[in-house]
Design an enzyme around this catalytic site. Structure first.
Site, short mmCIF file in Angstrom:
data_model
loop_
_atom_site.label_atom_id
_atom_site.label_comp_id
_atom_site.label_asym_id
_atom_site.label_seq_id
_atom_site.Cartn_x
_atom_site.Cartn_y
_atom_site.Cartn_z
CB SER A 67 13.29 -63.88 43.81
OG SER A 67 14.17 -64.94 43.60
CE LYS A 111 15.52 -65.59 49.11
NZ LYS A 111 16.54 -66.10 48.21
#
Length: 432
Positions: free
Chosen positions: A341, A366
């Protein structure tokens, strides 16, 4: 009325990370983009060991926990505003309106949100044609209760095959309706956040409505700072003391990450660091905006940090650095399969702009953006609306980022790699 909130949901090298005190995770992981509307004023309230912790759905300026020290008044059975819907009824009148929101209407509202905003992140289970057929099914059916309408929405969202697109019941998320006697109805989450902020160990009175149909309650809570530094740093002498390396371990992206990273970078540079190592191994992310701001600390003004891509134009952005870097020395970024992320945003930004080499394992992958939309009955849907694409136009989600090296390279190799990368990015041919 709909509202949206971008969210960021999240899931061995010779140089081992040092031991350090762990820091608490942020109250809620999210990006720092939002549209102000009623949904954004709703909060997540949880009781842990007798303490009440509050976290806004958008990130407040500083991370603060609120501990309930006393209850000003007992719970009331009356709702603060609006009214509740009995499950047996086929629909309800909308607040301030003579119109009726039917069960079928709630399902179609959720359908429209997906139709307008959903981004298929690679599973290829969504198509405009199939989705239009679902609309026909909705219009031709009769849904007797609101709970059945919610079940239809859940199944409809589940058919997309996206684990991040989901339904939120009206009970998920208590709502702050007043702070210190000030009515916050209609105020943005940032305005509510500013009213909640204050010196550590001072008190604030909040009025809370529990759920869509629950009671209201006034609480006096104590402000307590909870964020701890996620940054550990030290200066290492290598090659018999010939090279000074500034090692920085970043555990998560919380409210203190950017400030403490800048402090570490400046101090290590003042101590004579000629190389930097940024350790992002096992960093699953946190606040996306913190990741963006940390990436900017290393980049030159005008360098691209990340692209966002979505069907709706509001999710199509190019984020660039707006200042010059704090340090200019070569950087090594350590990554592994749990680097995810916001960590992947930082790693790709430094790599693609020739500021760092990546060492370790392929990252998690992600890179999606979710938005929260409120439905007219107080429920909501979380929908994947966009994704992050690296400065070199590579899709992070599901792919991750491949490192340049599996093990730590020689220091001269790092310099040569970044020098060649810079030449290529400026259009010069380089012989390998």
């Amino acid at each position: 009325m709909r509202a949206s909130l971008l969210c960021n949901a999240s899931l061995s090298l010779p140089l081992q990370p040092p031991s350090f005190h762990s820091s608490k995770p942020p109250l809620l992981s999210s990006s720092n983009h939002s549209n102000s509307a009623n949904w954004l004023n709703k909060t997540l309230i949880g009781v842990v060991s007798g303490a009440l912790s509050l976290g806004l759905l958008v990130t407040p300026p500083t991370s603060i926990a609120f501990e309930a020290s006393s209850i000003e008044s007992p719970p009331s059975s009356s709702a603060s505003s609006g009214y509740c819907l009995e499950d047996e009824l086929p629909g309800r009148a909308e607040a301030g309106s003579d119109s009726v929101v039917t069960n079928e209407g709630i399902v179609e509202e959720a359908w429209e949100i997906v139709n307008e905003s959903f981004l298929d992140a690679g599973r290829h289970r969504w198509s405009p044609e199939d989705w239009q057929r679902r609309r026909g099914d909705i219009r031709s059916s009769s849904i007797q209760t609101r709970s059945k309408a919610h079940d239809v929405i859940k199944r409809m969202l589940g058919s997309l095959g996206d684990p991040y697109t989901r339904f939120l019941s009206p009970e998920e998320g208590d709502e702050i309706i007043a702070v210190n006697g000030v009515d916050v109805t209609g105020k943005s989450a940032f305005e509510v956040s500013s009213l909640l902020q204050g010196p550590n160990e001072t008190f604030v009175t909040i009025k809370v409505k529990h759920g869509n149909c629950g009671p209201t309650q006034s609480l006096e809570v104590e402000r307590r700072a909870v964020a701890r530094t996620p940054v550990f740093y030290r200066l290492e002498q290598v090659d018999n003391g010939k090279i000074s390396v500034g090692y920085m371990r970043l555990k998560e992206f919380n409210a203190l990450a950017r400030k403490d990273m800048a402090i570490a970078m400046k101090r290590l540079q003042d101590m004579g660091a000629s190389f930097f190592i940024l350790d992002l191994r096992d960093n699953l992310g946190g606040l996306v905006q913190a990741g963006i701001e940390i990436a900017k600390l290393f980049l030159h003004k005008g360098d691209t940090v990340i692209y966002t891509v979505g069907r709706d134009s509001q999710y199509q952005q190019t984020i660039v650095a707006d200042t010059e870097p704090l340090v200019s020395a070569p950087v090594i970024v350590l990554v592994n399969k749990n680097t995810a992320s916001a960590s992947e945003i930082v790693a790709s930004a430094l790599h693609d702009n020739c500021r760092a080499v990546l060492v370790g394992q392929r990252t998690f992958g992600k890179g999606l953006i979710q938005s929260v939309f409120e439905l007219h009955d107080g429920s909501g849907v979380v929908v994947t609306v966009g994704k992050y694409v690296t400065p070199n136009h590579k899709d992070i989600n599901g792919n991750g980022i491949e490192p340049d090296y599996r093990n730590l390279p020689a220091w001269n190799d790092v310099k040569n790699h970044l020098s060649q990368c810079s030449l290529i990015s400026h259009g010069f041919s380089v012989g390998f």
